[in-house]
Design an enzyme around this catalytic site. Structure first.
Site, PDB file in Angstrom:
ATOM      1  N   ALA A 113      61.634  15.110 -21.339  1.00 15.43           N
ATOM      2  CA  ALA A 113      62.964  14.658 -20.502  1.00 15.43           C
ATOM      3  C   ALA A 113      64.316  15.642 -20.907  1.00 15.43           C
ATOM      4  CB  ALA A 113      63.002  13.273 -20.513  1.00 15.43           C
ATOM      5  N   ALA A 114      64.057  16.551 -21.973  1.00 17.99           N
ATOM      6  CA  ALA A 114      65.429  17.084 -22.345  1.00 17.99           C
ATOM      7  C   ALA A 114      65.718  17.919 -20.967  1.00 17.99           C
ATOM      8  CB  ALA A 114      64.837  17.944 -23.160  1.00 17.99           C
ATOM      9  N   GLY A 115      64.891  18.573 -20.017  1.00 24.43           N
ATOM     10  CA  GLY A 115      65.424  19.125 -19.071  1.00 24.43           C
ATOM     11  C   GLY A 115      65.765  18.289 -17.952  1.00 24.43           C
ATOM     12  N   ASP A 116      65.333  17.254 -17.763  1.00 26.65           N
ATOM     13  CA  ASP A 116      65.637  16.417 -16.794  1.00 26.65           C
ATOM     14  C   ASP A 116      67.162  15.703 -17.095  1.00 26.65           C
ATOM     15  OD1 ASP A 116      63.116  16.523 -15.509  1.00 26.65           O
ATOM     16  OD2 ASP A 116      62.416  14.934 -16.776  1.00 26.65           O
TER      17      ASP A 116
HETATM   18  O1  RIB Z   1      59.906  15.911 -17.712  1.00 28.33           O
HETATM   19  C1  RIB Z   1      59.269  14.939 -18.521  1.00 28.33           C
HETATM   20  C2  RIB Z   1      58.264  14.279 -17.545  1.00 28.33           C
HETATM   21  O2  RIB Z   1      57.357  15.095 -17.062  1.00 28.33           O
HETATM   22  C3  RIB Z   1      57.531  13.209 -18.356  1.00 28.33           C
HETATM   23  O3  RIB Z   1      58.400  11.846 -18.237  1.00 28.33           O
HETATM   24  C4  RIB Z   1      56.385  12.789 -17.473  1.00 28.33           C
HETATM   25  O4  RIB Z   1      56.558  11.772 -16.494  1.00 28.33           O
HETATM   26  C5  RIB Z   1      56.355  14.295 -16.637  1.00 28.33           C
HETATM   27  O5  RIB Z   1      56.545  13.971 -15.236  1.00 28.33           O
END
Ligand code: RIB
Length: 311
Positions: free
Chosen positions: A247-250
């Site tokens: 989730a770093a990119g998110d």
């Molecule tokens: O970008 C990270 C996410 O990728 C995780 O939370 C997982 O669910 C996948 O979708």
């Protein structure tokens, strides 16, 4: 306040710590398995909300207990869930292994995310939203319909083409802001990226293909912003102890979008998003690791400043 709509995935992440990832055919011992709320769409929504934006989520959960857990956690993150529907199937799952260096491997089982299609988007009223965030974890038909409707209503779309596997490149023609990592940039540009000079080359190629604005994130090497007006900004990463890169990119994308919609200057948006993702990799899990605005501000005021380069 400007409003962000995230149309995308919501997953239950089942995460096991391993010393190293197994090779094909190999069985290895994992350490600890934990459940975290994730999904690229939901992670970006949480990051934008914790960064101070008003956020709504659209997508599909399954009819199982994971769907209930995810709905509860997203509501706690103050995300408007009026556009989240339920499908009679399982909720999206991500099976994740994290190795000793904090790097992950992810296997997705799309569940309800894969059943969110163009018909569902037809029911969605986009008016009233200032920016839409998309990823590649719901059906391609749903993303295409969002892009078409957003273009008609002149709402900018930030596209994160992740996972890049199966991404329909024809969707790029209606994207306002493309935010992608080096692997995705390599795939879309055909240019092998080993450092910032090849990333700039890949960025130029994507701009030539008509993308108005883009950011390529380069992990520990920072990020690069480029646009059609010829502006280029590079921003270095903060040095932190990496626990889990999930989730770093998110986090970067949600945090960046939250600041961008307030009209903040681009270098300030990049600085904030880089700090938010540095904090995210310092903690385990997806949404559990996404920092709140006050944590990002304290990190930045604690002397974690970087020099932005305008090229
Ligand atoms: O970008 C990270 C996410 O990728 C995780 O939370 C997982 O669910 C996948 O979708």
């Amino acid at each position: 306040m400007a409003k962000i709509l995230v149309v995308g995935s919501m997953n239950m992440d089942i995460v096991t710590q391993v010393e190293r990832h197994p090779v094909p055919g190999e069985t290895i011992q994992g350490n600890e398995t934990r459940f975290f709320i994730g999904g690229k769409g939901a992670n970006q929504a949480v990051a934008a909300s914790r960064s101070g934006a008003s956020v709504a989520m659209a997508g599909a959960l399954g009819s199982d207990s994971f769907g209930i857990d995810i709905r509860r956690e997203l509501a706690e993150a103050r995300i408007d869930l009026d556009h989240v529907i339920e499908k009679p199937c399982m909720t999206g799952l991500a099976l994740i292994t994290i190795d000793g260096a904090g790097e992950n491997n992810i296997i997705l089982s799309s569940g309800a995310n894969g059943r969110y299609g163009a018909d569902e988007v037809d029911q969605l009223d986009l008016s009233g939203f200032d920016v839409i965030l998309l990823q590649n974890e719901i059906s391609s038909a749903a993303n295409q319909r969002v892009l078409d409707k957003a273009a008609e209503q002149r709402i900018p779309v930030f596209m994160n083409p992740a996972p890049i596997d199966g991404f329909d490149q024809s969707q790029l023609s209606k994207v306002t802001f493309l935010i992608l990592n080096e692997v995705e940039a390599e795939e879309l540009s055909g240019i092998r990226i080993e450092g910032s000079s090849q990333a700039l080359e890949a960025g130029k190629k994507l701009l030539n293909d008509g993308i108005p604005h883009l950011i390529i994130t380069l992990g520990s090497k920072g990020s690069i912003y480029m646009d059609q007006a010829g502006r280029q900004i590079t921003y270095p990463a903060f040095s932190v102890d990496v626990v889990d890169t999930t989730a770093a990119g998110d986090t970067f994308i949600g945090a960046f979008a939250a600041k961008y919609v307030t009209g903040a200057e681009l270098p300030d948006c990049l600085r904030y998003a880089t700090a938010a993702s540095a904090l995210a990799v310092s903690e385990p899990g997806a949404q559990s690791s996404i920092p709140a605005d006050d944590q990002v501000q304290s990190f930045l005021t604690a002397g974690n400043n970087r020099t932005i380069r305008l090229l």
